[in-house]
Write a protein that holds these residues in place. Structure first.
Motif, mmCIF file in Angstrom:
data_model
loop_
_atom_site.group_PDB
_atom_site.id
_atom_site.type_symbol
_atom_site.label_atom_id
_atom_site.label_comp_id
_atom_site.label_asym_id
_atom_site.label_seq_id
_atom_site.Cartn_x
_atom_site.Cartn_y
_atom_site.Cartn_z
ATOM 1 N N ILE A 161 -62.199 -38.435 -9.521
ATOM 2 C CA ILE A 161 -61.195 -38.138 -10.414
ATOM 3 C C ILE A 161 -59.858 -38.743 -9.563
ATOM 4 O O ILE A 161 -59.552 -38.549 -8.281
ATOM 5 C CB ILE A 161 -60.744 -36.569 -10.332
ATOM 6 N N LEU A 162 -59.096 -39.667 -10.544
ATOM 7 C CA LEU A 162 -57.778 -40.140 -10.130
ATOM 8 C C LEU A 162 -56.600 -39.616 -10.840
ATOM 9 O O LEU A 162 -57.061 -38.906 -11.836
ATOM 10 C CB LEU A 162 -57.941 -41.632 -10.169
ATOM 11 N N CYS A 163 -55.455 -39.998 -10.693
ATOM 12 C CA CYS A 163 -54.515 -39.670 -11.441
ATOM 13 C C CYS A 163 -53.423 -40.618 -11.598
ATOM 14 O O CYS A 163 -53.476 -41.747 -10.880
ATOM 15 C CB CYS A 163 -53.823 -38.511 -10.902
ATOM 16 N N GLY A 164 -52.612 -40.397 -12.405
ATOM 17 C CA GLY A 164 -51.474 -41.536 -12.781
ATOM 18 C C GLY A 164 -50.690 -41.110 -13.760
ATOM 19 O O GLY A 164 -50.908 -40.151 -14.514
ATOM 20 N N SER A 165 -49.872 -42.019 -14.426
ATOM 21 C CA SER A 165 -48.883 -42.182 -15.424
ATOM 22 C C SER A 165 -48.993 -43.461 -15.892
ATOM 23 O O SER A 165 -48.076 -44.131 -15.484
ATOM 24 C CB SER A 165 -47.604 -41.411 -15.232
ATOM 25 N N SER A 166 -49.848 -43.786 -17.000
ATOM 26 C CA SER A 166 -49.733 -45.279 -17.340
ATOM 27 C C SER A 166 -48.282 -45.587 -17.949
ATOM 28 O O SER A 166 -47.858 -46.682 -17.706
ATOM 29 C CB SER A 166 -50.933 -45.478 -18.464
ATOM 30 N N PHE A 167 -47.691 -44.614 -18.737
ATOM 31 C CA PHE A 167 -46.568 -44.931 -19.320
ATOM 32 C C PHE A 167 -45.438 -44.985 -18.152
ATOM 33 O O PHE A 167 -44.810 -46.033 -18.628
ATOM 34 C CB PHE A 167 -46.121 -43.636 -20.248
ATOM 35 N N LYS A 168 -45.710 -44.540 -17.364
ATOM 36 C CA LYS A 168 -44.401 -44.684 -16.233
ATOM 37 C C LYS A 168 -44.810 -45.530 -15.056
ATOM 38 O O LYS A 168 -44.378 -45.795 -14.245
ATOM 39 C CB LYS A 168 -44.059 -43.293 -15.577
ATOM 40 N N ASN A 169 -45.920 -46.358 -15.366
ATOM 41 C CA ASN A 169 -46.630 -47.615 -14.599
ATOM 42 C C ASN A 169 -46.929 -47.010 -13.205
ATOM 43 O O ASN A 169 -46.608 -47.732 -12.161
ATOM 44 C CB ASN A 169 -45.475 -48.705 -14.521
ATOM 45 N N LYS A 170 -47.602 -45.986 -12.941
ATOM 46 C CA LYS A 170 -48.148 -45.519 -11.719
ATOM 47 C C LYS A 170 -49.523 -45.398 -11.658
ATOM 48 O O LYS A 170 -49.955 -44.626 -12.737
ATOM 49 C CB LYS A 170 -47.205 -44.263 -11.251
ATOM 50 N N GLY A 171 -50.371 -45.935 -10.943
ATOM 51 C CA GLY A 171 -51.811 -45.352 -10.807
ATOM 52 C C GLY A 171 -52.775 -46.361 -11.777
ATOM 53 O O GLY A 171 -53.745 -46.378 -11.396
ATOM 54 N N VAL A 172 -52.217 -47.418 -12.279
ATOM 55 C CA VAL A 172 -52.990 -48.225 -13.014
ATOM 56 C C VAL A 172 -53.804 -49.186 -12.099
ATOM 57 O O VAL A 172 -55.036 -49.297 -12.204
ATOM 58 C CB VAL A 172 -52.291 -49.067 -14.032
ATOM 59 N N GLN A 173 -52.808 -49.804 -11.360
ATOM 60 C CA GLN A 173 -53.787 -50.948 -10.042
ATOM 61 C C GLN A 173 -54.645 -50.040 -9.510
ATOM 62 O O GLN A 173 -55.806 -50.749 -9.050
ATOM 63 C CB GLN A 173 -52.595 -51.476 -9.446
ATOM 64 N N GLN A 174 -54.318 -48.532 -8.967
ATOM 65 C CA GLN A 174 -55.084 -48.103 -8.277
ATOM 66 C C GLN A 174 -56.358 -47.796 -8.712
ATOM 67 O O GLN A 174 -57.729 -47.578 -8.479
ATOM 68 C CB GLN A 174 -54.582 -46.801 -7.745
ATOM 69 N N MET A 175 -56.343 -47.589 -10.330
ATOM 70 C CA MET A 175 -57.411 -47.371 -11.418
ATOM 71 C C MET A 175 -58.391 -48.452 -11.314
ATOM 72 O O MET A 175 -59.728 -48.348 -11.243
ATOM 73 C CB MET A 175 -56.842 -46.747 -12.504
ATOM 74 N N LEU A 176 -57.678 -49.653 -11.374
ATOM 75 C CA LEU A 176 -58.448 -51.009 -11.635
ATOM 76 C C LEU A 176 -59.117 -51.084 -10.212
ATOM 77 O O LEU A 176 -60.481 -51.492 -10.098
ATOM 78 C CB LEU A 176 -57.444 -52.042 -11.783
ATOM 79 N N ASP A 177 -58.538 -50.836 -9.067
ATOM 80 C CA ASP A 177 -59.349 -51.038 -8.010
ATOM 81 C C ASP A 177 -60.614 -50.031 -7.642
ATOM 82 O O ASP A 177 -61.558 -50.404 -7.251
ATOM 83 C CB ASP A 177 -58.300 -50.742 -6.596
#
Ligand SMILES: Nc1nc2c(ncn2[C@@H]2O[C@H](COP(=O)(O)OP(=O)(O)OP(=O)(O)O)[C@@H](O)[C@H]2O)c(=O)[nH]1
Ligand SMILES: [Mg+2]
Length: 708
Positions: free
Chosen positions: A275-291
């Motif tokens: 389980i990961l988390c982030g806010s795509s709209f606020k540009n946080k966590g997307v690169q970590q999700m790709l990793d």
């Protein structure tokens, strides 16, 4: 040409979720951060038709701000080739998720951090189970007011998988959401702005205490629990490697690479769901999700090969995913537009070159591959060949439809098929102008070919064209796309329920067709048994005639008679399903018997059997979820009961109440209007088809009168 990139550096993944969770928004970020595009377009900025996100390029998608068809894009991240399919969340377009999951190797399941697990997330999760697709969870929208990681994690564990494990802990929520603690890497990523180009500070987890105090007690609690959660994660992951686990338990030591390998192994086998988390709209966590996609989701074939089946669908072998094998591919999507046909395929094995001829094993036809293209949402690029693991498209195929197996003609093999959902709603369709008359049926046929969750029928009595689909939006969008993509305009009638009929009891009968008219006569006698079968069986014909009591050449006529006649049942003319027709005996006459005579006898036998079986009318029952303020709960529940529905569960979603239940589709038309007025416009609902069930006999007449 040799392989350009080893298979291990491929990831074919899908993004799946309930409507509005942020799949397309996340996809835009993925394309931006991987350098595929230089500007991010927001979904809510496309309504004027001037701009478009890469994957929601259809006019209907832009106008409505929702995804309607799945779109494939490719990009590169840290040397890995990522082929990604952005899918729709609306239940009417579930076929798009279905076919994508069939050909993908892994999936990222996106959650709205406020809403948590929603009905369509559950449906898509079950689909991913069916197709055995490894997945991870990404709790998005942590920046929204009311975002509640506790609620999301609880929902994921309880309703989707108890094997899910928190790998990223959010640091704050709503306007305090600043980043996340990565329990695997033992560091936190902290952003100082919402800008798409802002970078993050990487801080070791042991330096976190004292750094943040959030307004919400729940958020602080998550940060406090980080050491305990990391311990849980280590135990859960390392348990997948016996030696590593012993070393960890006895000496408290482990190797970081082994830890990652364990999570990967667990994720691929479904024993571990990160389980990961982030806010795509606020540009946080997307690169970590790709990793994490690279670290944990499988490369093509890592999760086993593709099943090969016999014509009855029984698995008879497995084809490994590799180039050095006969070519095998599955067509999973067909798009038609003014420029022709694009058939999307997933190649499982071998190499397919431009100019090759493949066997369409499903239809026993040959297809020459004229052009092969790589697809980037709406754009295409010609390529010379495709190989094991690739997702690409063939141009202008003639015989191939969604779900067909393509294969090396010398080594034909059928691949496991995909399942198509049943349409439950229908509308009559009429050409808008005289000019559309001739073109409409061809255009409708094309739309139906491209979307296996649509069906087309021409009513034999009225001559009316009837289109069946998954819901009102589905049918509306189909007719509108026919206009924009094929230039044909049509009007739709009022939506109607797709009722069905069934046998009430087993009936055995003998039917004799005898006619003497002038010269030669007609004679055929059939003895048949019609047995009701469990839901989903469809129609089964069984030839049990022995000793040539009916000559072989006449038996297909009886089978054909049953298959055609069952389209019009005896209750109200709806299709009869779920029965077995056994032809057990009969009689014939040397001169007077013919295929036609047996066909007539078969039809009449069916009609009589159905009529005398105490036939049932079946109606689609929808699973509904209503989300509303607590104060309206009583009204909603009372109304569900009035609609012949049944409430199965009540719950809480953020600070709103939810009602789950089953209601017949015929009672749900116009529900949105009721809900709006009952809840001052604040209630929302979703529904999806669940099963068919018998209409209470006392209601049949009333429902049929309403349909007339
Ligand atoms: N606050 C906030 N809003 C978001 C976030 N991600 C997406 N949204 C918004 O949520 C809405 C829906 O986003 P989409 O990306 O279209 O959602 P989707 O999952 O693709 O929706 P469908 O394809 O229609 O199922 C848009 O208005 C987005 O701007 C997020 O991280 N935070
Ligand atoms: Mg979308």
């Amino acid at each position: 040409m040799a392989r350009q990139k080893p298979l291990k550096l491929y990831r074919n993944i899908g993004i799946i979720a309930h409507i509005d969770a942020g799949k397309t928004t996340t996809t835009e970020r993925v394309l931006y951060y991987t350098g595929k595009k230089h500007q991010i377009i927001e979904v809510h900025d496309t309504k004027d038709g001037k701009a478009s996100t890469t994957t929601d390029y259809l006019e209907q998608e832009r106008k409505r701000g929702i995804t309607i068809q799945s779109a494939a894009v490719s990009c590169e991240w840290k040397g890995y080739q990522i082929n990604l399919i952005d899918t729709p969340g609306h239940v009417d377009f579930t076929i798009e998720v279905n076919r994508s999951l069939r050909v993908l190797d892994g999936a990222v399941v996106v959650f709205d951090g406020v809403a948590g697990v929603e009905p369509q997330t559950e449906t898509n999760w079950r689909l991913a189970n069916q197709y055995n697709v490894p997945r991870m969870c990404y709790v998005n929208k942590m920046d929204r007011m009311g975002a509640n990681f506790t609620h999301c994690v609880k929902g994921i564990k309880e309703r989707l998988s108890p094997k899910s494990v928190v790998c990223h802990v959010p640091l704050g929520s709503y306007d305090e959401f600043t980043g996340m603690a990565d329990l695997v890497a033992n560091v936190a990523y902290i952003w100082d702005s919402d800008d798409k180009d802002s970078t993050w500070e990487t801080v070791p987890l042991d330096q976190l205490p004292g750094r943040f105090t959030f307004a919400s007690a729940g958020d602080n609690e998550w940060v406090k629990r980080i050491p305990e959660l990391r311990q849980e994660l280590l135990e859960h992951a390392l348990a997948l490697d016996e030696d590593a686990f012993m070393e960890f338990v006895e000496n408290g030591k482990f190797d970081q690479d082994v830890l990652k390998a364990c999570i990967r192994k667990g994720t691929v086998s479904g024993e571990f769901v990160p389980i990961l988390c982030g806010s795509s709209f606020k540009n946080k966590g997307v690169q970590q999700m790709l990793d994490a996609v690279i670290d944990y989701l499988p490369y093509p074939g890592e999760n086993g090969g593709i099943g090969m089946v016999d014509p009855d669908g029984k698995v008879i072998g497995t084809q490994e995913v590799k180039d050095e094998a006969p070519a095998r591919a599955l067509a999973f999507k067909v798009i038609n537009d003014q420029f022709g046909t694009l058939t999307f395929v997933r190649v499982y094995s071998g190499v397919i070159k431009k100019g090759d001829t493949l066997a369409n094993v499903t239809r026993n036809k040959k297809e020459r591959i004229g052009r092969i293209v790589e697809v980037q949402a709406a754009a295409t690029k010609d390529i010379e060949e495709c190989r094991a693991g690739d997702i690409c498209a063939f141009v202008s195929m003639k015989e191939t439809e969604t779900g067909d197996s393509l294969s090396d003609p010398d080594k034909p093999a059928l691949l496991e098929r995909m399942r198509f959902p049943d349409p439950v709603i229908s509308v009559s369709v009429e050409p808008k102008t005289r000019a559309d008359v001739d073109k409409m049926s061809t255009a409708l046929y094309k739309m139906v070919k491209a979307d296996p969750s649509l069906r087309l029928q021409v009513d034999q009595e009225t001559g009316q064209t009837v289109l069946k689909g998954m819901g009102e939006l589905h049918l509306e969008v189909t007719i509108d796309r026919m206009r924009t993509e094929l230039g044909v305009e049509a009007n739709m009638g009022r939506p109607r329920v797709s009722f069905r009929e069934a046998f009430g009891t087993t009936v055995e009968l003998v039917y004799t067709h005898k006619k003497q008219s002038g010269g030669s006569g007609q004679y055929a006698e059939v003895k048949m048994i019609f047995e009701p079968q469990p839901s989903g069986t469809g129609v089964v014909f069984s030839d049990e005639v022995v000793g040539g009591r009916i000559p072989r050449e006449f038996i297909p006529s009886v089978e054909h008679a049953v298959e055609t006649e069952c389209k019009r049942g005896q209750v109200a003319g709806y299709e009869v399903v779920d029965f077995k027709a056994r032809l057990i005996d009969g009689k014939y006459h040397d001169v007077d018997s013919s295929a036609l005579a047996f066909e007539i006898a078969g039809r009449a036998a069916f009609r009589e059997a159905h009529k005398t079986s105490r036939p049932k009318l079946l109606e689609p029952i929808m699973k509904i979820e209503v989300v509303t303020e607590g104060e309206y709960l009583g009204t909603i529940i009372g109304d569900v009961n009035r609609r012949r529905g049944q409430v199965t569960d009540q719950g809480q979603k953020g600070n709103q109440a939810t009602v789950l239940g089953f209601v017949p589709l015929s009672e749900m038309f116009g529900y949105i209007n009721f809900l709006r007025s009952a809840t001052s416009g604040r209630g929302t609902f979703t529904m999806e088809f669940d099963h068919y069930s018998e209409v209470p006999p006392g209601l049949v007449q009333k429902l049929m009168d309403a349909e007339a």
